[in-house]
Design a protein around this motif. Structure first.
Motif, short mmCIF file in Angstrom:
data_model
loop_
_atom_site.label_atom_id
_atom_site.label_comp_id
_atom_site.label_asym_id
_atom_site.label_seq_id
_atom_site.Cartn_x
_atom_site.Cartn_y
_atom_site.Cartn_z
N ALA A 61 48.81 88.28 -0.23
CA ALA A 61 49.69 88.42 -1.39
C ALA A 61 48.97 89.13 -2.52
CB ALA A 61 50.19 87.05 -1.85
N ILE A 108 47.24 84.16 3.74
CA ILE A 108 48.45 84.33 2.92
C ILE A 108 48.07 84.65 1.48
CG2 ILE A 108 50.39 83.08 1.90
CD1 ILE A 108 50.73 81.64 4.56
N GLY A 109 47.15 83.88 0.92
CA GLY A 109 46.72 84.13 -0.45
C GLY A 109 46.07 85.50 -0.61
N SER A 155 46.30 79.91 5.67
CA SER A 155 46.57 79.77 4.24
C SER A 155 45.74 80.76 3.43
CB SER A 155 46.27 78.34 3.77
OG SER A 155 47.09 77.41 4.43
N LEU A 171 50.66 73.87 5.20
CA LEU A 171 50.86 74.38 6.56
C LEU A 171 50.20 73.45 7.58
CD1 LEU A 171 50.28 78.22 6.05
CD2 LEU A 171 52.43 76.94 6.03
N LEU A 202 60.34 81.87 2.70
CA LEU A 202 59.34 82.08 1.67
C LEU A 202 58.87 80.78 1.03
CD1 LEU A 202 60.99 85.15 -0.10
CD2 LEU A 202 59.06 85.18 1.47
N THR A 248 52.49 80.88 -7.93
CA THR A 248 52.93 81.86 -6.94
C THR A 248 53.28 83.17 -7.63
OG1 THR A 248 54.70 82.45 -5.38
CG2 THR A 248 55.22 80.75 -7.00
N ILE A 305 55.37 79.74 1.79
CA ILE A 305 54.44 80.71 1.22
C ILE A 305 54.24 80.45 -0.26
CG2 ILE A 305 54.07 83.17 0.76
CD1 ILE A 305 55.55 83.77 3.35
N HIS A 306 55.36 80.23 -0.99
CA HIS A 306 55.24 79.88 -2.41
C HIS A 306 54.38 78.64 -2.60
CE1 HIS A 306 58.04 82.83 -3.83
NE2 HIS A 306 59.10 82.30 -3.24
N THR A 307 54.65 77.62 -1.80
CA THR A 307 53.92 76.35 -1.94
C THR A 307 52.44 76.53 -1.65
OG1 THR A 307 55.95 75.24 -1.19
CG2 THR A 307 53.96 73.92 -1.32
N THR A 308 52.13 77.33 -0.63
CA THR A 308 50.73 77.59 -0.30
C THR A 308 50.01 78.31 -1.44
OG1 THR A 308 51.21 77.70 2.08
CG2 THR A 308 49.20 78.80 1.32
N LEU A 309 50.67 79.29 -2.04
CA LEU A 309 50.07 80.02 -3.16
C LEU A 309 49.85 79.11 -4.36
CD1 LEU A 309 52.05 83.39 -2.96
CD2 LEU A 309 49.67 82.98 -2.31
#
Length: 493
Positions: free
Chosen positions: A286, A282-283, A279, A226, A317, A331, A320-324
């Motif tokens: 989730a 987000i983690g 970031s 991000l 998404l 993810t 978001i997947h990549t950040t997780l």
């Protein structure tokens, strides 16, 4: 017609498609993603949809901002360059002819109307996000599978001399993914790609650990993809500003320097902190969602993912997947979303049994079902459930049930994740990783698939057709005898 070698087969497929989309002069751009050949067309009315769908390698077509021909993973990557070569050959052969201009004039109104329907700011934003991250998926998949293999070898205690090398191979790309995101972002937003990569590289540079910002010491990688995306977008704006004001004689020296310097300072003393907080949120969000509302969250995510795909909103998404994956190594959302494909497979099996006299649809299912089991859902979506209507809804019900199953185990502490994005279905098994052992993680994911299959099948078999639909779709073709085994039990209206 004999196709001969694989290269000839791919070229034959490209050659079959080209005239059905209006020929070389009607093609303005050629690109591809994981499963689709994406074409820019001058005149959409020249496309022969029905004939195109009849090409053996074509699994379906989708019309969005580009005309998308579903060929499946692997195939599309081989057909696309052959198609592009044929387009170039066709343009060379017709050089000087007025065909392209005529087609452009005739299709201008159609193109304007199509762009007006699809060029909403939000959709354009999501397409740009996809254009940035989709090219990274092959590397994510390859490194993810290697990471999974390495984890298995470490757990078994095998090949201890090799596992450090595998860990390095698997982790190298993820350690520098911010650079690739910055490069693609600058390219997508009209800047110089290497400058976007240079600014994004600041985020992963170990030396940032010596810098204090907002009362805390920065850490390499803080902000992740991000931050890289934001830094590259900023670099594009700075670069464009410089192009307007810097004299041409000084441009080659001043513009790159100011772009990297100004964007870099803002990245270090602003974006890394802000993106890092986002970031982290987000983690945390989730994990909280699955820890406290796992079954319900899984039901919603699994049930609504197919409609999101239809609207193109699933692209939101990807970051978001990549950040997780950056934060946690996997993810937790993708295995739940993959349950939508399981519902689709169960739905297709029920349609196959219900419509015993509809040989055309049954042939489509027989050819598309193996791909669906492996996670390629477009053939079943566009060739089976979506055209039928109600089965698309019952397929979503199967996805909801499978998602709720996987989400329930997340609430119980057994998180199931994927080390990469892209594959789903049974193709996701090599990428699975979770909070417990690999055996437990794989068993939960397999259980979710089976639940999705079962509920998708039962819902479609029982509620997927009205009496009228069943009678019309199951009527034998002229001169064809009805199948004596066709069940005559009533169907829910």
């Amino acid at each position: 017609m004999s196709t001969g070698t694989p290269e000839n087969k791919n070229r034959a497929t490209a050659a079959a498609i080209l005239p059905l989309v209006g020929g070389a002069d009607n093609v303005t751009s050629v690109a591809h993603c994981m499963t689709r050949l994406r074409l820019g067309l001058r005149d959409r009315s020249l496309v022969q949809d029905d004939a195109l769908k009849a090409v053996p390698a074509v699994m379906g077509v989708v019309e969005d901002d580009t005309y998308q021909i579903v060929l499946g993973p692997g195939t599309v990557a081989r057909v696309a360059p052959e198609f592009e070569a044929l387009v170039e050959e066709g343009r060379s052969a017709s050089a000087g002819a007025p065909t392209a201009e005529q087609l452009a004039a005739e299709g201008a109104a159609l193109r304007a109307a199509q762009k007006a329907r699809n060029a909403t700011p939000f959709k354009l934003f999501l397409r740009r996000i996809a254009n940035i991250f989709v090219p990274l998926i092959p590397a994510l998949i390859g490194c993810g599978i290697i990471a999974g293999l390495n984890g298995l070898l470490v757990n078994l205690g095998w090949l201890p001399a090799v596992t450090p090398a595998l860990a390095s191979i698997a982790s190298g790309f993820m350690a520098l993914i911010a650079v690739f995101v910055g490069f693609n972002t600058a390219k997508e937003f009209g800047g110089t790609p290497i400058l976007g990569g240079a600014v994004a590289a600041i985020i992963v540079f170990p030396g940032v650990a010596k810098i204090d910002a907002f009362g805390q010491t920065l850490s390499p990688g803080q902000g992740g993809v991000l931050g890289a995306l934001g830094a590259a977008v900023l670099a594009v704006h700075v670069e464009k500003w410089c192009r307007r004001w810097v004299p041409e004689s000084l441009d080659v020296l001043v513009t790159p320097t100011l772009t990297v310097l100004l964007s870099g300072l803002v990245t270090i003393f602003g974006l890394m902190f802000v993106a890092g907080e986002v970031s982290t949120a987000i983690g945390t969000g989730a994990n909280w969602l699955l820890d406290h509302t796992g079954a319900f969250a899984g039901l919603v995510l699994g049930g609504f993912f197919l409609p999101l795909v239809m609207l193109g909103l699933h692209q939101a998404l990807i970051p978001i997947h990549t950040t997780l994956i950056e934060q946690q190594g996997f993810t937790v959302l993708l295995p739940i979303l993959a349950m939508a494909g399981a519902g689709q497979v169960g739905c297709a099996a029920a349609v196959f049994l219900r419509l015993k006299n509809n040989h055309s649809l049954r042939d489509t299912i027989k050819s598309a079902l193996p791909a669906g089991i492996l996670g390629v859902g477009e053939p079943l979506i566009y060739g089976v459930s979506l055209p039928l209507g109600r089965p698309f809804v019952t397929a979503c019900a199967g996805g909801a049930a499978g998602g709720a199953f996987v989400g329930l185990f997340s609430m119980l502490g057994d998180k199931v994740g994927s080390t990469a994005i892209g594959p789903s279905g049974w193709a996701l098994f090599p990428l699975l990783q979770g909070s417990r052992g690999l055996g437990t993680t794989a068993a939960i994911y397999a259980g979710g698939l089976l639940v999705g299959y079962a509920v998708g099948f039962l819902a479609t078999y029982s509620f997927g057709f009205t009496r009228t639909m069943l009678a019309e779709l199951n009527a034998p073709a002229t001169g064809q005898a009805a199948d004596p085994e066709q069940p005559g039990d009533p169907v829910a209206v």
